[in-house]
Design a protein around this motif. Sequence first.
Motif, PDB file in Angstrom:
ATOM      1  N   TRP A   1       0.863  -1.169   0.000  1.00 13.66           N
ATOM      2  CA  TRP A   1       0.000   0.000   0.000  1.00 13.66           C
ATOM      3  C   TRP A   1       0.903   1.223   0.000  1.00 13.66           C
ATOM      4  O   TRP A   1       1.410   1.638   1.032  1.00 13.66           O
TER       5      TRP A   1
ATOM      6  N   ALA B   1       1.987   5.207  -1.523  1.00 14.53           N
ATOM      7  CA  ALA B   1       1.509   6.475  -2.068  1.00 14.53           C
ATOM      8  C   ALA B   1       2.001   6.686  -3.498  1.00 14.53           C
ATOM      9  O   ALA B   1       3.068   6.202  -3.883  1.00 14.53           O
ATOM     10  N   THR B   2       1.210   7.418  -4.261  1.00 14.35           N
ATOM     11  CA  THR B   2       1.617   7.804  -5.605  1.00 14.35           C
ATOM     12  C   THR B   2       2.921   8.604  -5.533  1.00 14.35           C
ATOM     13  O   THR B   2       3.069   9.491  -4.698  1.00 14.35           O
TER      14      THR B   2
ATOM     15  N   SER C   1       5.859   7.272  -4.805  1.00 13.51           N
ATOM     16  CA  SER C   1       6.782   6.713  -3.808  1.00 13.51           C
ATOM     17  C   SER C   1       7.793   5.743  -4.410  1.00 13.51           C
ATOM     18  O   SER C   1       8.575   5.133  -3.688  1.00 13.51           O
TER      19      SER C   1
ATOM     20  N   ALA D   1      -1.893   2.583  -4.476  1.00 12.95           N
ATOM     21  CA  ALA D   1      -2.049   3.680  -3.512  1.00 12.95           C
ATOM     22  C   ALA D   1      -3.484   3.748  -3.013  1.00 12.95           C
ATOM     23  O   ALA D   1      -3.781   4.465  -2.047  1.00 12.95           O
ATOM     24  N   THR D   2      -4.387   3.003  -3.640  1.00  9.32           N
ATOM     25  CA  THR D   2      -5.816   3.142  -3.314  1.00  9.32           C
ATOM     26  C   THR D   2      -6.517   1.790  -3.258  1.00  9.32           C
ATOM     27  O   THR D   2      -7.377   1.494  -4.088  1.00  9.32           O
TER      28      THR D   2
ATOM     29  N   ASP E   1       3.154  -0.775   4.276  1.00 12.19           N
ATOM     30  CA  ASP E   1       2.252   0.371   4.191  1.00 12.19           C
ATOM     31  C   ASP E   1       3.075   1.648   4.243  1.00 12.19           C
ATOM     32  O   ASP E   1       3.772   1.898   5.205  1.00 12.19           O
TER      33      ASP E   1
END
Length: 283
Positions: A118, A120-121, A123, A268-269, A282
Amino acid sequence: MSKLYLQNIVKDISFESLPIKWQGFDFRRFSKDKTLFKFQKDALKNALTGLWLYFIDKKANKQSFFEYYKLNGLQENFDYNLNRERKAAKFLLEYDKDYPVLDNKISFEHFINRMSFWMATGSGKTLIIVKLIEFLGKLITEKEIPECDILFLSHRDDLLEQFKNHVEEFNSFNFDTRINLKNLRDYESVKHENTIPFTKNEITVFYYRSDLISDEHKEKIVNFRNYDNNGKWYILLDEAHKGDKEESKRQILYSILSRNGFLFNFSATFTDPRDSATCVFDF
């Protein structure tokens, strides 16, 4: 959303306690101009710990791995209900030996060979994906994990191009390991020509658009049954849950294709609590 059970599980296992073959990777360097950040190294170490736990400690026994989840707090019911998810789950009935039905449900135990990231955009997921492919190839040649084919899937052409560019950058610097990319539609000819997809220096990786994996064959759409390979795939998904109303069906198809391998899901989602429960990292 569900607790991040797999991440909690691997946190309790010291990476330094793993066998030497599972530790001796280059976690720092990606290419001439890129090195990995600490969180990217941590993601890879968590992934390796999870793979070691499944393939070595639990001997790739899904029941044993699932029981370990329950010993570590898993209480939610993620079984597939054939009444509620009939359209997506009907494909599982074609593989009744791998997905036995009990009380009109298929236990989540049979899908436990998976992990999600999981992240983040922005990353640097793609760097992690390419390095993970490198590690999978080396573990296969060392006979630490089963020899399964590797497949990368993403739902947009630009993400596939980004992946190809990162692989090219990786190859230009890492002379001891080369990743050879092949279109999934060329699977049969590649397998026929290349009887050894994993050598000490080369790793064959197939790629395709995730939204073009289906249960029929036409133009660019491919029928998953033509690439079944007895479920022996390591599948890496990059935002592959995105797309249209067919999404839930395709998630089932990815699981079927990797039923005797392993499924890695990067996004990311995440919206499916099953991905949260099997989240290994995460960020």
